[in-house]
Design a protein around this motif. Structure first.
Motif, short mmCIF file in Angstrom:
data_model
loop_
_atom_site.label_atom_id
_atom_site.label_comp_id
_atom_site.label_asym_id
_atom_site.label_seq_id
_atom_site.Cartn_x
_atom_site.Cartn_y
_atom_site.Cartn_z
N GLU A 312 0.83 -1.21 0.00
CA GLU A 312 0.00 0.00 0.00
C GLU A 312 0.86 1.26 0.00
OE1 GLU A 312 -3.03 -0.15 3.07
OE2 GLU A 312 -3.50 -2.24 2.59
N ILE A 313 2.11 1.13 0.47
CA ILE A 313 2.99 2.32 0.43
C ILE A 313 4.31 2.05 -0.30
CG2 ILE A 313 2.02 3.34 2.52
CD1 ILE A 313 4.71 2.59 3.90
N ILE A 314 4.72 0.78 -0.42
CA ILE A 314 5.96 0.45 -1.12
C ILE A 314 5.63 -0.21 -2.45
CG2 ILE A 314 8.10 -0.90 -1.10
CD1 ILE A 314 8.16 1.34 0.92
N THR A 315 6.04 0.43 -3.54
CA THR A 315 5.93 -0.17 -4.87
C THR A 315 7.26 -0.84 -5.17
OG1 THR A 315 4.35 1.50 -5.60
CG2 THR A 315 5.51 0.26 -7.32
N HIS A 316 7.23 -2.15 -5.38
CA HIS A 316 8.45 -2.93 -5.57
C HIS A 316 9.30 -2.35 -6.70
CE1 HIS A 316 10.99 -6.40 -5.19
NE2 HIS A 316 10.75 -6.82 -6.43
N LYS A 317 10.56 -2.13 -6.37
CA LYS A 317 11.58 -1.62 -7.30
C LYS A 317 11.36 -0.16 -7.69
CE LYS A 317 13.07 -6.05 -9.11
NZ LYS A 317 13.61 -6.80 -10.27
N LYS A 318 10.44 0.51 -6.98
CA LYS A 318 10.29 1.96 -7.20
C LYS A 318 10.78 2.72 -5.98
CE LYS A 318 6.98 5.69 -7.92
NZ LYS A 318 5.55 6.08 -8.11
N ASN A 319 10.15 2.47 -4.82
CA ASN A 319 10.57 3.19 -3.61
C ASN A 319 10.95 2.24 -2.48
OD1 ASN A 319 7.78 2.45 -3.37
ND2 ASN A 319 7.54 3.91 -1.69
N GLY A 320 11.33 1.02 -2.85
CA GLY A 320 11.75 0.01 -1.89
C GLY A 320 11.66 -1.35 -2.54
N LEU A 321 11.90 -2.39 -1.74
CA LEU A 321 11.81 -3.76 -2.23
C LEU A 321 10.91 -4.58 -1.31
CD1 LEU A 321 15.58 -4.34 -3.14
CD2 LEU A 321 13.69 -4.00 -4.75
N LEU A 322 10.09 -5.45 -1.90
CA LEU A 322 9.14 -6.27 -1.14
C LEU A 322 9.59 -7.72 -1.09
CD1 LEU A 322 5.75 -4.87 -2.53
CD2 LEU A 322 6.87 -4.29 -0.37
N ILE A 323 9.57 -8.26 0.10
CA ILE A 323 9.83 -9.69 0.30
C ILE A 323 8.49 -10.41 0.19
CG2 ILE A 323 10.65 -11.46 1.92
CD1 ILE A 323 12.34 -9.19 3.27
N GLU A 324 8.31 -11.20 -0.86
CA GLU A 324 7.03 -11.91 -1.03
C GLU A 324 7.03 -13.29 -0.39
OE1 GLU A 324 4.45 -10.49 -1.86
OE2 GLU A 324 4.99 -8.77 -3.09
N GLU A 325 8.21 -13.86 -0.20
CA GLU A 325 8.33 -15.17 0.46
C GLU A 325 9.23 -15.02 1.68
OE1 GLU A 325 6.63 -17.76 -0.35
OE2 GLU A 325 5.80 -17.00 -2.23
N PRO A 326 8.65 -14.78 2.87
CA PRO A 326 9.46 -14.42 4.03
C PRO A 326 10.41 -15.50 4.53
CG PRO A 326 7.13 -14.67 4.62
CD PRO A 326 7.21 -14.69 3.14
N GLU A 327 10.23 -16.74 4.06
CA GLU A 327 11.15 -17.80 4.50
C GLU A 327 12.09 -18.25 3.40
OE1 GLU A 327 9.65 -20.52 7.60
OE2 GLU A 327 7.65 -19.84 7.02
N ASP A 328 12.12 -17.51 2.30
CA ASP A 328 13.00 -17.83 1.18
C ASP A 328 14.27 -16.99 1.29
OD1 ASP A 328 14.30 -18.18 -1.23
OD2 ASP A 328 12.49 -18.06 -2.46
N SER A 329 15.29 -17.56 1.92
CA SER A 329 16.53 -16.80 2.16
C SER A 329 17.25 -16.47 0.87
CB SER A 329 17.45 -17.58 3.11
OG SER A 329 17.80 -18.83 2.54
N GLY A 330 17.07 -17.30 -0.16
CA GLY A 330 17.70 -17.01 -1.44
C GLY A 330 17.12 -15.76 -2.07
N GLN A 331 15.80 -15.63 -2.03
CA GLN A 331 15.15 -14.43 -2.58
C GLN A 331 15.57 -13.19 -1.79
OE1 GLN A 331 11.33 -12.89 -1.39
NE2 GLN A 331 10.50 -13.30 -3.42
N ILE A 332 15.63 -13.33 -0.47
CA ILE A 332 16.00 -12.19 0.38
C ILE A 332 17.44 -11.76 0.08
CG2 ILE A 332 16.35 -11.44 2.77
CD1 ILE A 332 14.04 -13.41 3.51
N ALA A 333 18.33 -12.74 -0.13
CA ALA A 333 19.72 -12.41 -0.46
C ALA A 333 19.80 -11.61 -1.77
CB ALA A 333 20.54 -13.70 -0.59
N GLU A 334 18.98 -11.99 -2.76
CA GLU A 334 18.96 -11.26 -4.03
C GLU A 334 18.48 -9.82 -3.84
OE1 GLU A 334 20.14 -12.01 -7.09
OE2 GLU A 334 21.02 -13.68 -5.96
N LEU A 335 17.48 -9.64 -2.98
CA LEU A 335 16.96 -8.29 -2.73
C LEU A 335 18.01 -7.43 -2.04
CD1 LEU A 335 13.33 -9.14 -1.54
CD2 LEU A 335 14.04 -8.28 -3.78
N ILE A 336 18.72 -8.02 -1.07
CA ILE A 336 19.77 -7.27 -0.37
C ILE A 336 20.87 -6.88 -1.36
CG2 ILE A 336 21.56 -7.37 1.41
CD1 ILE A 336 19.70 -9.30 2.96
N ARG A 337 21.24 -7.83 -2.22
CA ARG A 337 22.27 -7.56 -3.22
C ARG A 337 21.84 -6.43 -4.17
NH1 ARG A 337 22.70 -12.42 -4.95
NH2 ARG A 337 24.49 -13.11 -3.73
N GLU A 338 20.57 -6.48 -4.58
CA GLU A 338 20.05 -5.46 -5.50
C GLU A 338 20.09 -4.07 -4.86
OE1 GLU A 338 16.07 -4.61 -8.26
OE2 GLU A 338 16.26 -6.46 -7.12
#
Length: 381
Positions: A312-338
């Motif tokens: 509702e306030i964060i648009t993914h890749k516009k003003n932040g990044l959204l974690i859609e799978e909170p237990e997927d450490s691989g996805q989270i690592a990619e977001l941190i890297r980005e």
């Protein structure tokens, strides 16, 4: 207007209620679990405390910790009933409106009493996982449906929860989406925003358990060890499970990692004011207050998105990044890297948040909207 608040002892509640100071409303607070602690922050409110135990005997807290079974037995005779106390206070105060905070704490337990007063208006504030998680618990959902049907007004910290409430029987008036504890005092917070160009802290919310998923973020950090070597990593509010995980993993050798328990709010804001990236991760939440604080303090947000609330306030890749799978450490690592290796994106996102989101979180602006909402209730009396 006389307002009787039903809430547990909670900083969010105190911050919200303080907005009613000098509003002309007569405000009362029944502490539903009875902390028996007077709160100076809301000293203009009549605080109904010390009601729960008939005899607050010496050594009660020690006995509770050492012999909970004996305490439970004593409480059969020593503990007063919340519903009886609520009815007593309604008859004494004669409020125009009862305002319940959190469905399963201040809402559903009050229902049998509220039903006895047909002319009494009932307002509800949904926080955090109040709607999203508990709609999936059959007993809670049953209570929720019955209670929502009786409620006249609703506040929420995200639009998602109003939709859930409508789905489960709320037919009253929605008063709007507001930060859970009201707005933020920029005059006290802005001086804590330091060094906008040379931040290097990655700040991580340390909640772990039923909803918090900090360990998934820590697992992501393990995959990025060499890429994070120039960053200071701080985990705050760490749960016991988080400390244990760090001690038993390769993270123990990270010289740039600091894990701390609960921090005074001032210290947390100072950290946020020096942080490059803020990460909050959970499987269930409303609009996280710490996310809003991170935005106010100029940190780049990476946040989980249970039920679409954060979107509702964060648009993914516009003003932040959204974690859609909170237990997927691989996805989270990619977001941190980005976030870490795209400084232009970070700067653009932070600037957008500062211009478009932060102003709407200013305390006086939020307070004006809150008072307007209470005025709408008063007009309906």
């Amino acid at each position: 207007m006389k307002i009787l608040m039903l809430s547990i002892f909670a900083p969010h509640f105190f911050n919200w209620t303080e907005q009613l100071r000098d509003s002309g409303h007569e405000v009362y607070w029944l502490d539903v679990y009875d902390s028996n602690t007077k709160v100076k922050q809301i000293d203009f409110v009549e605080q109904i405390l010390g009601w729960r135990y008939k005899w607050n005997y010496p050594g009660r807290y020690l006995l509770k910790s050492k012999a909970p079974g004996i305490t439970r037995f004593i409480n059969i005779f020593n503990e007063r009933n919340f519903q009886e106390q609520l009815e007593k206070q309604i008859r004494r105060i004669k409020p125009d409106v009862v305002h319940s905070f959190v469905m399963y704490l201040g809402g559903a337990p009050a229902l049998p009493v509220i039903k006895k007063f047909s002319n009494l208006k009932w307002t509800y504030t949904a926080w955090g996982s109040d709607m999203y998680y508990y709609q999936h618990q059959p007993k809670h959902l049953e209570d929720m449906k019955e209670t929502l049907a009786q409620m006249d007004y609703m506040f929420a910290d995200c639009q998602r929860d109003y939709s859930i409430a409508q789905e489960h029987g709320f037919k009253g008036r929605f008063l709007g989406v507001f930060p859970g504890g009201g707005g933020f005092d920029f005059k006290s917070l802005d001086p804590l925003i330091k060094d906008k160009e040379n931040r290097n802290i990655i700040l991580i919310k340390g909640y772990q358990g039923l909803h918090g998923k900090c360990i998934s973020v820590l697992e992501a950090l393990q995959k990025l060890e060499m890429q994070l070597i120039d960053n200071r990593i701080v985990v705050f509010g760490a749960a016991p499970e988080v400390f244990k995980f760090v001690e038993s993993s390769s993270l123990k050798a990270f010289k740039n990692l600091e894990v701390v328990g609960k921090l005074p709010h001032q210290n947390l804001m100072e950290l946020m004011g020096r942080s490059l990236i803020y990460i909050g991760n959970s499987s269930s939440d409303g609009m996280p207050n710490t996310l809003l604080e991170a935005i106010v303090m100029g940190a780049f947000p990476i946040q989980s998105n249970p039920g679409g609330a954060t979107a509702e306030i964060i648009t993914h890749k516009k003003n932040g990044l959204l974690i859609e799978e909170p237990e997927d450490s691989g996805q989270i690592a990619e977001l941190i890297r980005e976030a870490l290796f795209n400084p232009a994106f970070r700067r653009k996102a932070i600037a957008w948040n500062s211009e478009n989101i932060k102003p709407n979180l200013e305390r006086e602006r939020v307070k004006a909207r809150v008072l307007e909402a209470y005025e709408l209730i008063e007009k309906d009396l």
